[in-house]
Design an enzyme around this catalytic site. Structure first.
Site, PDB file in Angstrom:
ATOM      1  N   SER A 103     -11.564   6.087  -3.893  1.00 17.65           N
ATOM      2  CA  SER A 103     -10.728   5.154  -3.152  1.00 17.65           C
ATOM      3  C   SER A 103      -9.348   5.742  -2.861  1.00 17.65           C
ATOM      4  CB  SER A 103     -10.644   3.835  -3.929  1.00 17.65           C
ATOM      5  OG  SER A 103     -10.069   2.814  -3.177  1.00 17.65           O
ATOM      6  N   ASP A 257      -7.054   3.210   3.023  1.00 22.41           N
ATOM      7  CA  ASP A 257      -7.085   4.132   1.893  1.00 22.41           C
ATOM      8  C   ASP A 257      -8.270   5.076   2.062  1.00 22.41           C
ATOM      9  OD1 ASP A 257      -8.956   2.119   1.519  1.00 22.41           O
ATOM     10  OD2 ASP A 257      -8.809   2.155  -0.657  1.00 22.41           O
ATOM     11  N   ASP A 259     -11.329   5.359   1.010  1.00 17.24           N
ATOM     12  CA  ASP A 259     -12.681   4.891   1.315  1.00 17.24           C
ATOM     13  C   ASP A 259     -12.686   3.694   2.251  1.00 17.24           C
ATOM     14  OD1 ASP A 259     -11.775   2.988  -0.518  1.00 17.24           O
ATOM     15  OD2 ASP A 259     -13.728   2.758  -1.470  1.00 17.24           O
ATOM     16  N   ASP A 261     -11.755   0.602   2.164  1.00 17.48           N
ATOM     17  CA  ASP A 261     -12.007  -0.801   1.833  1.00 17.48           C
ATOM     18  C   ASP A 261     -10.707  -1.596   1.791  1.00 17.48           C
ATOM     19  OD1 ASP A 261     -10.997   0.212  -0.548  1.00 17.48           O
ATOM     20  OD2 ASP A 261     -12.636  -0.532  -1.809  1.00 17.48           O
TER      21      ASP A 261
END
Length: 461
Positions: A103, A257, A259, A261
């Site tokens: 992340s 960010d 990833d 999400d």
């Protein structure tokens, strides 16, 4: 063995605490807990994606080995956001999905996030079963035709595999983008947006989705090389998107960010619009449209008191959970609610996805701008923030803060000073060796002083 799973999967320093050997064992255990159809014995599929950090290539190979060694076929989807892997796990009726990503963490870290069938995050009991399998070393290894296969971009179909008739890595990217644009349901033509992709998983599909929805897109930090993910860019370093919005005269900026999400925003002046303000804007729109079930928004204890006050004034109830989007998701599912999220920019729309989706959040926010014709600054002004100070304190034992008598007494004394005008929260990080000290008070100076005093006590334990 300590707990493998934190608040968001298994995470650690890649090739160190998160080794390929551990990744193989975790994947194999997950396959045996989640993937075996004991009634028919028919082989099942796992969807596997990753962000572009260099160690992802190594860990993807290890995860794939663990899954196939357990007898599961693997559908690799390449570099995609975490919510895309969750979506494709559901779309392809896979038994599980695996996202390899840390992340927003720095490049040397990595992580393994596992989704159950339907693209849902794992329940605690399932995580415990997987951990027990890893710890025991219990592992059934099929041989011959029982070994799983990697279902490559050629779309080769093999007997017994629940594989979509037409599959390619490019096709999975396109399906995800089509899904995002379809559920947005509004032409974003006329809006100009700067998108900071954090050199991460959104670098390709993020700008593509915003363009497909009709917006003029200026993409920055969208050139991942495996080493530059989150490196001074993205949602944890929002200064670059602020500057770019002002330079280009854009209507807004969005920052993801690694990833994707998460989504944070800035208005046309470059002022930050955090997850609390984004949720307020979206909740009010859904409230007006009658789609905010039971007029309820789900947020975490980290959300600013200003969000609670704004929602109360609008007749919207805020249900509060522990920190972590998994707890928001649990509350959303248990109550059937339609919107929830975190101050950090995880926003969940259960009608459209099973986890936080930064790109979908950006699209929904832009749709609200298009619908109202109002600038983001005006829409976000509904939240008047109470001064909040957050201090991250490195510690050797992050769990000690929950039981140390001196810390507990200091918190009680500070809460007595604040009364109803503020809040105090001390929380061990779920992903890093930190304790997060959060103080809200009527004035910033009081919040800063209390946070500093508590942070010093935490650092000393």
């Amino acid at each position: 063995m300590g707990h493998l799973f934190g608040t968001d999967g298994v995470r650690g320093l890649a090739n160190d605490s998160l080794s390929p050997e551990l990744a193989l064992r975790v994947a194999g255990a997950a396959a045996q807990v989640l993937g075996v159809d004991t009634r028919s014995g028919r082989r099942k599929i796992a969807v596997v994606g990753r962000d572009p950090r260099a160690s992802g290539e190594m860990l993807e190979a290890a995860v794939t080995a663990g899954l196939t060694a357990a007898g599961m076929d693997v559908l690799p989807v390449g570099v995609l956001p975490t919510p895309a892997v969750a979506y494709l796990t559901d779309l392809y009726d896979a038994s599980l999905g695996v996202m390899i990503s840390a992340s927003h963490n720095p490049m040397p870290d990595n992580g393994i996030k596992i989704f159950a069938a339907g693209g849902h995050k794992l329940e605690d009991a399932i995580e415990e079963r997987i951990e027990a399998r890893v710890a025991s070393g219990e592992f059934t290894r099929p041989t011959g035709a029982g070994i799983g296969r990697v279902l490559g971009a050629s779309g080769t179909r093999r007997p017994g595999a629940d594989l979509p008739d037409q599959f390619s890595v490019g096709g999975t990217h396109e399906r995800y983008i089509e899904h995002l644009v379809e559920v947005t349901g509004r032409d974003l033509g006329g809006l100009t947006v700067v998108v900071d992709c954090a050199h991460g998983a959104a670098s390709e599909v993020g700008p593509a989705a915003y363009r497909e929805a009709g917006a003029r897109v200026i993409a920055i930090n969208a050139d991942p090389d495996g080493l530059n993910i989150n490196a001074g860019v993205g949602s944890t370093h929002i200064d670059q998107v602020q500057q770019a919005v002002r330079e280009h005269g854009a209507d807004l900026g969005l920052a993801h960010d690694g990833d994707a999400d998460r989504c944070l925003a800035v208005d046309a002046a470059g002022d930050i619009v955090d997850g609390d303000a984004i949720m307020a804007v979206l909740a009010l729109g859904m409230h007006e449209a009658g789609t905010l079930l039971e007029d309820t928004l789900v947020a975490t204890v980290m959300s600013n008191l200003g969000l609670h006050l704004a929602m109360r004034a609008a007749g919207i109830t805020v249900r509060t959970t522990g920190v972590g989007d998994r707890y928001v998701l649990e509350e959303l599912r248990s109550g059937g609610y339609t919107l929830g999220g975190e101050q950090s920019g995880h926003v969940v729309f259960p009608r459209y996805g099973t986890t936080g989706d930064g790109i979908l959040t950006g699209l929904q926010l832009m749709a609200r701008l298009a619908e109202t014709g109002k600038p983001l600054s005006e829409l976000a002004s509904v939240v008047q923030k109470v001064p909040q100070v957050l201090v991250n304190v490195p510690v050797s034992d992050k769990t000690a803060v929950t039981s140390d008598p001196g810390i507990l007494e200091a918190v009680r004394a500070a809460e007595g000073l604040l009364g109803d005008t503020g809040r105090i929260l001390l929380r061990p990080s779920g992903t890093e060796q930190l304790v997060r000290v959060m103080v809200e008070a009527a004035d910033h100076e009081r919040a800063e002083q209390l946070a500093d005093d508590l942070a010093k006590l935490v650092a000393a334990i």
